[in-house]
Design a protein around this motif. Sequence first.
Motif, mmCIF file in Angstrom:
data_model
loop_
_atom_site.group_PDB
_atom_site.id
_atom_site.type_symbol
_atom_site.label_atom_id
_atom_site.label_comp_id
_atom_site.label_asym_id
_atom_site.label_seq_id
_atom_site.Cartn_x
_atom_site.Cartn_y
_atom_site.Cartn_z
ATOM 1 N N ASP A 137 8.118 7.104 12.921
ATOM 2 C CA ASP A 137 8.753 5.688 13.636
ATOM 3 C C ASP A 137 8.483 6.257 14.570
ATOM 4 O O ASP A 137 8.372 5.260 15.478
ATOM 5 N N ALA A 138 7.688 6.789 14.894
ATOM 6 C CA ALA A 138 6.956 6.968 16.509
ATOM 7 C C ALA A 138 5.869 5.978 16.370
ATOM 8 O O ALA A 138 5.769 5.327 18.060
ATOM 9 N N LEU A 139 5.658 4.364 15.314
ATOM 10 C CA LEU A 139 4.582 4.356 15.660
ATOM 11 C C LEU A 139 5.505 2.535 15.379
ATOM 12 O O LEU A 139 4.700 1.280 15.737
ATOM 13 N N ALA A 140 6.463 2.741 15.509
ATOM 14 C CA ALA A 140 7.985 1.374 16.210
ATOM 15 C C ALA A 140 7.014 0.773 16.853
ATOM 16 O O ALA A 140 6.684 -0.687 16.640
ATOM 17 N N SER A 141 6.701 0.840 18.287
ATOM 18 C CA SER A 141 6.221 -0.043 18.717
ATOM 19 C C SER A 141 4.558 -0.571 19.034
ATOM 20 O O SER A 141 3.932 -1.097 19.741
ATOM 21 N N GLN A 142 3.316 0.637 18.120
ATOM 22 C CA GLN A 142 2.204 0.029 18.050
ATOM 23 C C GLN A 142 2.039 0.168 16.640
ATOM 24 O O GLN A 142 1.640 1.328 16.224
ATOM 25 N N PRO A 143 2.461 -0.474 15.361
ATOM 26 C CA PRO A 143 2.474 -0.309 13.863
ATOM 27 C C PRO A 143 1.045 0.164 14.149
ATOM 28 O O PRO A 143 0.028 -0.462 14.752
ATOM 29 N N LEU A 144 1.319 0.546 12.451
ATOM 30 C CA LEU A 144 -0.447 1.041 12.394
ATOM 31 C C LEU A 144 -1.179 -0.127 11.301
ATOM 32 O O LEU A 144 -0.495 -0.937 11.082
ATOM 33 N N VAL A 145 -2.664 -0.463 11.821
ATOM 34 C CA VAL A 145 -3.060 -1.266 11.505
ATOM 35 C C VAL A 145 -4.026 -0.849 9.909
ATOM 36 O O VAL A 145 -4.763 -0.306 10.259
ATOM 37 N N ALA A 146 -3.719 -1.184 8.922
ATOM 38 C CA ALA A 146 -3.975 -1.638 7.567
ATOM 39 C C ALA A 146 -4.282 -2.499 6.659
ATOM 40 O O ALA A 146 -3.524 -3.169 5.729
ATOM 41 N N VAL A 147 -4.968 -3.472 7.010
ATOM 42 C CA VAL A 147 -4.897 -4.689 7.111
ATOM 43 C C VAL A 147 -6.275 -5.173 5.342
ATOM 44 O O VAL A 147 -7.439 -4.002 5.786
ATOM 45 N N ASN A 148 -6.588 -5.619 5.211
ATOM 46 C CA ASN A 148 -8.109 -6.484 4.425
ATOM 47 C C ASN A 148 -8.235 -5.068 3.377
ATOM 48 O O ASN A 148 -8.940 -4.838 3.128
ATOM 49 N N ASN A 149 -7.173 -4.752 2.552
ATOM 50 C CA ASN A 149 -6.628 -3.101 1.776
ATOM 51 C C ASN A 149 -5.903 -3.691 0.592
ATOM 52 O O ASN A 149 -5.769 -4.857 0.501
ATOM 53 N N ASP A 150 -6.992 -3.142 -0.381
ATOM 54 C CA ASP A 150 -6.054 -3.456 -1.773
ATOM 55 C C ASP A 150 -5.529 -3.034 -2.276
ATOM 56 O O ASP A 150 -5.866 -1.421 -3.136
ATOM 57 N N TRP A 151 -3.813 -3.519 -2.860
ATOM 58 C CA TRP A 151 -3.131 -2.340 -2.685
ATOM 59 C C TRP A 151 -2.632 -1.917 -4.267
ATOM 60 O O TRP A 151 -1.918 -1.903 -4.621
ATOM 61 N N GLY A 152 -3.608 -2.637 -5.231
ATOM 62 C CA GLY A 152 -3.517 -2.474 -6.518
ATOM 63 C C GLY A 152 -2.688 -3.832 -6.975
ATOM 64 O O GLY A 152 -2.179 -2.840 -8.713
ATOM 65 N N ALA A 153 -2.403 -4.862 -6.595
ATOM 66 C CA ALA A 153 -1.741 -6.170 -7.430
ATOM 67 C C ALA A 153 -1.930 -7.210 -6.257
ATOM 68 O O ALA A 153 -2.264 -6.544 -4.840
ATOM 69 N N ALA A 154 -2.204 -8.527 -6.908
ATOM 70 C CA ALA A 154 -3.131 -9.607 -6.256
ATOM 71 C C ALA A 154 -1.535 -9.758 -4.887
ATOM 72 O O ALA A 154 -1.710 -10.579 -3.967
ATOM 73 N N GLY A 155 0.015 -9.441 -5.646
ATOM 74 C CA GLY A 155 0.925 -9.675 -4.408
ATOM 75 C C GLY A 155 1.134 -8.612 -3.622
ATOM 76 O O GLY A 155 1.675 -9.209 -2.413
ATOM 77 N N GLY A 156 0.018 -7.927 -3.331
ATOM 78 C CA GLY A 156 -0.284 -7.238 -2.320
ATOM 79 C C GLY A 156 0.732 -6.182 -2.215
ATOM 80 O O GLY A 156 1.352 -5.359 -3.120
ATOM 81 N N PRO A 157 0.528 -5.042 -1.170
ATOM 82 C CA PRO A 157 2.058 -3.643 -1.100
ATOM 83 C C PRO A 157 3.238 -4.486 -1.652
ATOM 84 O O PRO A 157 4.115 -5.500 -0.229
ATOM 85 N N GLN A 158 4.405 -3.191 -1.695
ATOM 86 C CA GLN A 158 5.710 -4.105 -2.178
ATOM 87 C C GLN A 158 6.596 -3.159 -0.329
ATOM 88 O O GLN A 158 5.824 -1.772 0.207
ATOM 89 N N HIS A 159 7.063 -4.224 0.139
ATOM 90 C CA HIS A 159 7.979 -4.123 1.098
ATOM 91 C C HIS A 159 9.533 -4.817 1.263
ATOM 92 O O HIS A 159 9.287 -6.092 0.821
ATOM 93 N N PRO A 160 10.424 -4.479 1.612
ATOM 94 C CA PRO A 160 11.346 -4.260 0.809
ATOM 95 C C PRO A 160 11.958 -6.088 2.204
ATOM 96 O O PRO A 160 13.115 -6.540 1.149
ATOM 97 N N ASP A 161 11.422 -5.634 2.156
ATOM 98 C CA ASP A 161 11.898 -7.162 4.273
ATOM 99 C C ASP A 161 10.509 -7.883 4.184
ATOM 100 O O ASP A 161 10.716 -8.758 4.098
ATOM 101 N N TYR A 162 9.391 -7.677 4.031
ATOM 102 C CA TYR A 162 8.330 -8.343 4.814
ATOM 103 C C TYR A 162 7.344 -8.813 3.458
ATOM 104 O O TYR A 162 6.466 -9.466 3.311
ATOM 105 N N ASN A 163 7.539 -7.990 1.807
ATOM 106 C CA ASN A 163 6.616 -8.972 1.340
ATOM 107 C C ASN A 163 7.595 -8.073 0.179
ATOM 108 O O ASN A 163 6.730 -6.958 -1.085
#
Length: 340
Positions: A281-307
């Motif tokens: 939660d300390a990263l709330a104002s500066q989120p971790l950049v984790a782009v262009n990764n393969d998450w093991g599924a074509a639909g991307g990572p699971q997130h309850p709100d954003y994906n």
Amino acid sequence: LATIGEDEPIEPGTYYVDPQNGTDAPDSGRQSGSGAWKSLHYAVDLINSGAIGSYTLNLAPGTYTLISEGVDEPLVLNQDITLIGNGAILDGAGDHGNSDNPWTSGLIIGPGAANVTISGLTIQNFKNGTLINTDGGCINFDDITVSQCDTGLKLVDTYQATVDLTGSSLSGNRVGVHLTSGSSGNIVRNGVVTSNADGIRLASEGQSPDDNRFEDIDVTTNTGHGIVIYDGCGNVISDSRIIGNNTGRASHGGIAVFAGRNQVVGSTIEQNNCYGVYADDALASQPLVAVNNDWGAAGGPQHPDYNPAGTGNAVSDHVEFMPWTGFVPADDDDNDGWPA
């Protein structure tokens, strides 16, 4: 200065150690078998005291222990050296008794060693398998196995070093790789970090470890975190495979980040328990950049709100995971940067 002969320090060249057949004498070391030195400690002491240059040290196969070495003190490499293990084992098991400065790190690479190659060696049962404390240089581990240590590879106050683990494995340690005490600007690449408690850990013991890169590493089936960044900024994990970590289900997952301005890019992150990537939660104002990764599924990572439709490894809040490998921009029907 330690010498060969009466007065002269040894010169750069090729030398040999053989615990069974060698002799720890100044005029030994230049041939294998009976012409070799007997102990690794004696050989390293002579080389450190020799003329500055590049040395090659060949070890006879066998197990090098407190008993066989006959001395309980650190092994510090302070010259440029190629250490050829030929299948030898450095084993730190044993009672240190009242030694003031015991042999608790299999090898220490010190400030005088700018170019080091270590090959064909197993290091086990030490506090630190290898400890690096240097200001730059190239350190190559080729076909090295480090196991059953508190820490397999530890960088302490080390700056702008390139550590290549090609063909090497750090497994069965409490921590596979640990950067601490201000170690910054380093590159750690290649190799396998598997089946440790934590795979790779960045945590300060004083100054924070900043601006380090981890490239093309297999980080797999560690009981706790695959990679955890407790301290430090500007660190980048790239082109690596973080797979099947947190097998004990007591940590956050494949990668856990507690400090800001770090990145995870171009990697495969899958089958990790709990989260593929967790951001505190300390990263709330500066989120971790984790782009262009393969998450093991074509639909991307699971997130309850954003994906919510994603079936790949889950991500926590405060992680910027868009775009991912395989994301089709056409899926962003409302142009908000996320799949519809």
